[in-house]
Design a protein around this motif. Structure first.
Motif, short mmCIF file in Angstrom:
data_model
loop_
_atom_site.label_atom_id
_atom_site.label_comp_id
_atom_site.label_asym_id
_atom_site.label_seq_id
_atom_site.Cartn_x
_atom_site.Cartn_y
_atom_site.Cartn_z
N GLY A 333 6.99 53.06 -25.76
CA GLY A 333 6.36 53.20 -27.07
C GLY A 333 4.88 52.92 -26.98
O GLY A 333 4.31 52.69 -25.91
N SER A 334 4.23 52.95 -28.12
CA SER A 334 2.80 52.66 -28.18
C SER A 334 2.55 51.68 -29.31
O SER A 334 3.45 51.34 -30.07
N GLY A 335 1.32 51.24 -29.41
CA GLY A 335 0.98 50.27 -30.44
C GLY A 335 0.67 48.91 -29.84
O GLY A 335 0.87 48.66 -28.64
N PRO A 336 0.17 47.97 -30.67
CA PRO A 336 -0.22 46.65 -30.18
C PRO A 336 0.95 45.89 -29.56
O PRO A 336 2.08 46.00 -30.01
N VAL A 369 5.80 42.00 -25.61
CA VAL A 369 6.49 42.13 -26.89
C VAL A 369 5.61 42.93 -27.86
O VAL A 369 4.39 42.82 -27.85
N PRO A 370 6.22 43.78 -28.69
CA PRO A 370 5.44 44.52 -29.68
C PRO A 370 4.90 43.58 -30.74
O PRO A 370 5.56 42.60 -31.11
N ILE A 371 3.71 43.84 -31.21
CA ILE A 371 3.09 43.02 -32.24
C ILE A 371 2.96 43.84 -33.52
O ILE A 371 2.21 44.81 -33.56
N GLU A 372 3.70 43.46 -34.55
CA GLU A 372 3.62 44.18 -35.82
C GLU A 372 2.55 43.58 -36.73
O GLU A 372 1.78 44.32 -37.36
N LYS A 385 0.14 29.80 -36.90
CA LYS A 385 0.18 31.27 -36.90
C LYS A 385 1.41 31.76 -36.13
O LYS A 385 1.73 31.24 -35.07
N TRP A 386 2.04 32.77 -36.68
CA TRP A 386 3.22 33.38 -36.06
C TRP A 386 3.03 34.88 -35.98
O TRP A 386 2.32 35.48 -36.80
N LEU A 387 3.67 35.49 -35.01
CA LEU A 387 3.62 36.95 -34.83
C LEU A 387 5.00 37.53 -35.13
O LEU A 387 6.02 37.00 -34.67
N ARG A 388 5.01 38.62 -35.87
CA ARG A 388 6.27 39.33 -36.08
C ARG A 388 6.38 40.40 -35.01
O ARG A 388 5.52 41.27 -34.88
N ILE A 389 7.49 40.36 -34.25
CA ILE A 389 7.68 41.31 -33.15
C ILE A 389 8.83 42.27 -33.43
O ILE A 389 9.19 43.07 -32.57
N GLY A 390 9.39 42.20 -34.62
CA GLY A 390 10.47 43.09 -35.03
C GLY A 390 10.99 42.64 -36.37
O GLY A 390 10.52 41.64 -36.94
N HIS A 391 11.97 43.36 -36.90
CA HIS A 391 12.53 43.00 -38.20
C HIS A 391 13.20 41.63 -38.11
O HIS A 391 14.13 41.43 -37.33
N GLU A 392 12.66 40.67 -38.88
CA GLU A 392 13.15 39.30 -38.88
C GLU A 392 13.14 38.70 -37.47
O GLU A 392 14.04 37.98 -37.06
N ARG A 393 12.05 38.98 -36.74
CA ARG A 393 11.85 38.43 -35.39
C ARG A 393 10.42 37.88 -35.34
O ARG A 393 9.45 38.64 -35.39
N PHE A 394 10.30 36.54 -35.24
CA PHE A 394 9.00 35.89 -35.22
C PHE A 394 8.90 34.95 -34.02
O PHE A 394 9.88 34.30 -33.64
N VAL A 395 7.69 34.89 -33.42
CA VAL A 395 7.41 33.96 -32.32
C VAL A 395 6.07 33.28 -32.60
O VAL A 395 5.19 33.86 -33.25
N PRO A 396 5.88 32.03 -32.14
CA PRO A 396 4.61 31.34 -32.35
C PRO A 396 3.46 32.08 -31.68
O PRO A 396 3.56 32.51 -30.53
#
Length: 409
Positions: A333-336, A369-372, A385-396
């Protein structure tokens, strides 16, 4: 790639007879550049090869392919990336070496994309230079030495490469993602339902030279095209169980069953008669494809298309037995995206909170990991601060290295 073989019982140098024939379309972006690879020493990126009197051989008895029982032994010499003043996308290889019966000498190449990611590895075969799906100013090559089970290994004495540019179109069945074509919408990665097995084999060595530890976290795919160099997450998969738990982990081994079955691609290296997303082992097991046998002629005993290390199998996904999972091939895929840092696996949460009730998976160090988007949540790893990497998927945010700006959620 061109390899000249000599009879194994004779001590005569193998000679390269000619130069690979190239497609008739002339270079459009650069003149051809030829260079000779430095094969004089082994470094930390190499696996199970040695250099003796200017010749590259498998080390000792070589590595048994832990992910592919009975498939023989493999070693790799990963060469440093090489830069070019003008973009190139076609690389031919000439090898001087010897390949006894059943052995193989191969050269894989890849290029760095505009966004910093790598293309997949593509083999430069006799009469068919590797053509990358994107022009690049940076190319990397690796030599692969393979010996059959119980058989003698090959020798590599010289490797020269030639790079130039030719006009290309996307592979059949694939389109440019909008970000690569100039748009701003990320392209989704390939994702398929695949049967997963547990690799185990603690203490063994993976195809990229990683020593398998207890409760380890990595995956194996049945193709070298998606094999990441040791300690990198250049090729990462997201594997999700039916329970809803997912893990992001790098691809560090080759297997199960086959070694040239990139089933996630529309333009497969082997088994082009099979639909995209269906591993050949699955087709052999369920439908009797290839007489029910894999590429090595072995009877396929299960439909596995991915192997999971113990920690990923038991801890990340909490599987109790081999089962069907959803595999996303993140690099397609592509994107951040960001890279998980540190030495410990991190927990993925359904909300930006560090409580057991929100845990729904893991992400492995060096995995991409993808960054949304970015949001604010409970303080963790030095930040709220947290990053969302998918639907209902968060990491610090503190556990992920991110290049560039991240939009707010």
């Amino acid at each position: 790639m061109r390899v000249v073989d000599v009879p194994w019982h004779r001590v005569l140098p193998a000679l390269v007879v000619g130069v690979l024939a190239l497609p008739v379309s002339p270079p459009t972006a650069s003149a051809a550049t030829t260079w000779v690879a430095d094969l004089s020493r082994v470094d930390g990126d190499d696996s199970d090869v040695v250099v003796e009197r200017g010749t590259v051989r498998l080390a000792g008895r070589g590595r048994a392919d832990v992910g592919v029982p009975g498939a023989g032994r493999t070693g790799m010499m990963v060469l440093p990336p090489r830069g070019f003043a003008a973009p190139v996308n076609r690389i031919a290889a000439e090898l001087v070496g010897a390949t006894p019966h059943g052995a193989e000498l191969a050269v894989d190449v890849r290029g760095r994309r505009r966004d910093g990611r790598w293309t997949e590895w593509v083999e430069a075969r006799p009469g068919h230079p590797a053509v990358l799906d994107e022009a690049t100013n940076t190319v990397q090559a690796r030599a692969v030495l393979s010996a059959p089970a119980g058989g003698a290994g090959p020798e590599l004495r010289r490797l020269s490469l030639t790079a130039d540019a030719t006009s290309t179109t996307p592979r059949e069945g694939e389109e440019e993602t909008s970000s690569e074509a100039g748009g701003d919408k990320p392209g989704p990665p390939a994702s398929f339902r695949v049967y997963a097995t547990r690799e185990g084999l603690v203490g063994g060595k993976t195809a990229n030279g990683h020593i398998i530890a207890e409760r380890d976290h990595f995956a194996a795919l049945p193709s070298r095209r998606g094999l990441a160099p040791r300690d990198t997450g250049d090729y990462t998969v997201s594997v999700c169980a039916d329970s809803g738990r997912c893990e992001w982990a790098p691809v560090w081994d080759v297997g199960p069953w086959n070694t040239k079955d990139d089933h996630w691609n529309a333009d497969r290296e082997m088994w082009q008669d099979l639909p995209r997303g269906k591993p050949q082992a699955q087709a052999a097991y369920e439908d009797g494809h290839n007489g029910g046998r894999d590429q090595f002629g072995r009877t396929v005993r299960n439909p596995a298309g991915i192997d999971l290390a113990d920690g990923m199998f038991w801890d990340g996904l909490r599987l109790m037995a081999n089962e069907w999972v959803t595999v996303t091939y993140v690099w397609t895929g592509s994107g951040p995206r960001g890279t998980v840092n540190g030495d410990d696996v991190i927990t993925v949460h359904s909300r930006p909170q560090v409580i057991p009730e929100t845990e729904n998976g893991m992400a492995t160090p060096r995995a991409q990991v993808p960054i949304e988007c970015e949001t604010t949540g409970e303080h963790a790893d030095g930040s709220n601060k947290w990053l969302r990497i998918g639907h209902e998927r968060f990491v610090p945010r503190g556990r992920v290295d991110v290049t560039g700006d991240v939009p707010p959620c």
